[in-house]
Motif scaffolding. Structure first.
Motif, PDB file in Angstrom:
ATOM      1  N   ASP A  90      11.306 -19.907  -2.392  1.00  0.00           N
ATOM      2  CA  ASP A  90      11.610 -21.361  -3.035  1.00  0.00           C
ATOM      3  C   ASP A  90      10.890 -21.490  -4.334  1.00  0.00           C
ATOM      4  OD1 ASP A  90      12.664 -21.684  -0.693  1.00  0.00           O
ATOM      5  OD2 ASP A  90      11.313 -23.156   0.359  1.00  0.00           O
ATOM      6  N   GLN A  95      11.661 -28.395  -2.126  1.00  0.00           N
ATOM      7  CA  GLN A  95      13.009 -28.102  -2.141  1.00  0.00           C
ATOM      8  C   GLN A  95      13.828 -29.602  -1.729  1.00  0.00           C
ATOM      9  OE1 GLN A  95      14.828 -25.339  -2.428  1.00  0.00           O
ATOM     10  NE2 GLN A  95      12.707 -25.150  -3.334  1.00  0.00           N
ATOM     11  N   VAL A 123      11.266 -24.843   4.764  1.00  0.00           N
ATOM     12  CA  VAL A 123      11.168 -25.037   3.436  1.00  0.00           C
ATOM     13  C   VAL A 123      10.112 -25.387   2.594  1.00  0.00           C
ATOM     14  CG1 VAL A 123      13.654 -25.760   3.164  1.00  0.00           C
ATOM     15  CG2 VAL A 123      11.909 -27.316   3.364  1.00  0.00           C
ATOM     16  N   LEU A 149      19.246 -22.734   2.635  1.00  0.00           N
ATOM     17  CA  LEU A 149      18.318 -21.823   2.923  1.00  0.00           C
ATOM     18  C   LEU A 149      18.904 -20.474   3.604  1.00  0.00           C
ATOM     19  CD1 LEU A 149      16.162 -24.489   4.595  1.00  0.00           C
ATOM     20  CD2 LEU A 149      15.886 -23.816   2.373  1.00  0.00           C
TER      21      LEU A 149
END
Length: 176
Positions: A90, A95, A123, A149
């Motif tokens: 990430d 996110q 996340v 994702l």
């Protein structure tokens, strides 16, 4: 004319024997591969040539080279879902809001509601967004994810995907 230090800062794309773009190496590594016969020059769409001079030799190093040796490929496994790997995937960004401060991990579908501890459900989230979302789904909390994702992909595949994307963009620019 390009100075010697500018040439030495250049990088060269290395293709596998099967023409799959694998990685970028510095020009010194490219020269070593070419001189030892482990790679050959490629001229894709009239690529750039970097001129490297020594007292007894002038070497033209292409922008792209292809390996001539076949090595056994290292086995690559999808890394486990853990804090370090999720943060890496990430890019250390929440996110939900895009913050880079006080990051935590969040299960998109909470585990108490049947969510799994998997790449498709975990996340990076800042503490504020994680608290705001609580034990709800993003839809219930009125929040949206910035990205889709997925599990990390093989580094060579990721490099090849990015390489061909850049080639396509460059070709489109030339057409304009």
């Amino acid at each position: 004319m390009t100075s010697a230090t500018q040439v030495l800062r250049q990088s060269v794309v290395v293709f596998s024997k099967n023409y799959l773009p694998m990685s970028q190496v510095n020009i010194k590594r490219a020269i070593a591969l070419l001189i030892t016969g482990k790679a050959e020059p490629l001229d894709l769409i009239n690529g750039k040539l970097f001129e490297v001079r020594s007292p007894s030799l002038v070497l033209l190093v292409p922008e792209w080279i292809r390996l001539t040796i076949t090595g056994s490929e290292r086995v690559w496994k999808v890394p486990p879902v853990n804090r370090r790997e999720v943060l890496r995937r990430d890019q250390r960004i929440c996110q939900y809001c895009g913050s880079t401060k006080k990051l935590t991990l969040d299960h998109v579908i909470p585990r108490s509601k049947g969510g799994k501890h998997s790449w498709e459900n975990v996340v990076t989230a800042c503490q504020r967004c994680n608290s705001r979302k609580g034990n709800r789904t993003p839809q219930q909390a009125g929040m949206t994810l910035r990205t889709k994702l997925t599990a990390p992909m093989h580094p060579t595949v990721a490099f090849a995907e990015q390489f061909w994307l850049e080639v396509q963009v460059n070709l489109e620019r030339q057409e304009i």
